[in-house]
Write an enzyme that holds these catalytic residues in place. Sequence first.
Site, mmCIF file in Angstrom:
data_model
loop_
_atom_site.group_PDB
_atom_site.id
_atom_site.type_symbol
_atom_site.label_atom_id
_atom_site.label_comp_id
_atom_site.label_asym_id
_atom_site.label_seq_id
_atom_site.Cartn_x
_atom_site.Cartn_y
_atom_site.Cartn_z
ATOM 1 C CE1 TYR A 143 -3.732 2.386 0.248
ATOM 2 C CE2 TYR A 143 -2.587 3.307 2.142
ATOM 3 C CZ TYR A 143 -3.584 3.387 1.184
ATOM 4 O OH TYR A 143 -4.435 4.466 1.166
ATOM 5 C CG ASP A 235 5.524 3.622 1.395
ATOM 6 O OD1 ASP A 235 5.671 4.278 2.459
ATOM 7 O OD2 ASP A 235 4.427 3.485 0.835
ATOM 8 C CE LYS A 264 0.777 5.102 8.585
ATOM 9 N NZ LYS A 264 -0.611 5.501 8.730
#
Length: 448
Positions: A143, A235, A264
Amino acid sequence: MNDEHSRALYDRALSVMPGGVNSAVRAAIEPYPFFVQKGDGGHVIDADGNRYVDWVLGLGPLLLGHDLPEQVRAEVQRTASEGPMYGAPTEIEVDLAEFVVRHVPSVEKIRFVNSGTEATTSAVRLARGHTGRNKIVVMQGGYHGAQETTLVEGDADDPKPSSAGIPQSFAEHTIPVPFNDEDAMRAAFEEHGDDIAAVLTEPILGNYGIVYPEEGYHEFLREITDEHGSLLIFDEVITGFRVGGLGCAQSKFGVTPDLTTFGKIVGGGFPVGAIGGKAEIMEGFTPAGDVFQAGTFSGHPVTMAAGLETLKFAAENDVYDHVNGLGDRLRRGLTDIVADQAPNYTVTGTDSMFKVIFTREGPAPSSLEEQCPAGCRQDPTCPRYDYSPKNAADVKNADTDRWRRIFWGEMKEQGVFLSQNQFECQFVSYAHTEADVEETLEAYKEAL
């Protein structure tokens, strides 16, 4: 538990928001999600006053938990009191950039943006601009945010959009291959190597149940991209500043990508994203280069302050020892519980990430002695090696309905908040305690 207020709120939300939520995963639990009123350390309290041990932590950003240490809180409040934002640079952007450059092996320069999705979108554009190529290799089930390049399913021979609204012509520039499959990656490069701009991967699949890389896999990716003149993009939106400490997962695995995306934790719980990498590549972004990238809220001073103070607090205190120690204790406890009650299931995770995958293929191993003691490491000598998930398809074939329809609700009734589906991982924060771990392990025993 009483949930009348949450039910009423969801009824109102359905009238004014698609699906009653602002992010699809929040509605994964049926018939409706609980609404959070506030956080408290390693816990959340819902709109009806129910209290839960929180292992979701906003889907990962809250390394320190819901109660920010005084030095972090004070700096966030001071920065906010001076003005919301300016549309001009601030010193705090430079301070956070310097901190990341000092600690993350791949980062010589960095550009801050506003979300993980924006970071990966910009990284893909930069890779294409730098190489003059079009195609991006991604891992099936990996993702990388809600962007057209990576919302693709299928395989290398038949890629197609995984969402309505994305033209098939977009998907044709994306090559999905299974994680941990060197042969599939070689085949992709043999077929398309001259037009592959980059391989984009999470160091650990973190949005598909937590899948650890096989030994040598990332080294292989580094070698094959170098051989073909393609970029390697990690990522680290999930793993960044959580796995491998301040050096991120790339330092844990000892492999340095060309570009890294963040989100995050680097924003300390506020909206953030970032792209970092080699200076010669990063200079491709406007205004230094020709790859357009801009954003009104990029480098937002409050976010920058929260991110910098969070990382400084982690550097100056025992944050990683604490969260990784509790994570290890959780995974070891879960390994024992699963071996006794559900030997087909797989405990996964590392550092302060953890999950139990409801794997169900084949009979359980005849003996679980000498298995990975604290989360699957893809160890060929482990008796569970042939049964543990190696890629996203293996996780997808697990008993996801049981997780969502039965298990999640049973854990909630015992006051434990887990991620809303089997694919999202769970996290430990500095605010969690040994008591929280023991309470959670007892809930797993009951729910399994």
